[in-house]
Design a protein around this motif. Structure first.
Motif: not given
Length: 79
Positions: A14, A17, A21, A56-57, A59-61, A64-65, A68
């Motif tokens: 995360m 990510l 972002r 982001l993040p 909307n990422t489980d 998903g992280a 990614f």
């Protein structure tokens, strides 16, 4: 050296990510300034892309992280 836990791996993913972002948001700041050379339509499209980035993040489980592949470019996002 000890192994990291699943929770630690997710937190590291995360963080990465969020760094990607933040870089993409910074790189697209110019699209939203008043004297941007973009048309109103293009500026709105870039605004939508920046909303995708700001989400982001959240909307990422966790899964998903961990898998990614990177922040989508504007071109990929808008295609």
């Amino acid at each position: 050296m000890s192994e990291i836990t699943q929770a630690e791996a997710v937190e590291l993913a995360m963080r990465g990510l969020r760094l990607l972002r933040d870089d993409a948001l910074t790189a697209s700041d110019w699209t939203q300034i008043g004297d941007s050379p973009l048309s109103a339509e293009d500026k709105a499209a870039w605004g939508g892309y920046r909303t995708y980035l700001r989400d982001l993040p959240s909307n990422t489980d966790n899964d998903g992280a961990l898998t990614f592949q990177g922040v989508q470019s504007f071109e990929d996002w808008s295609a």
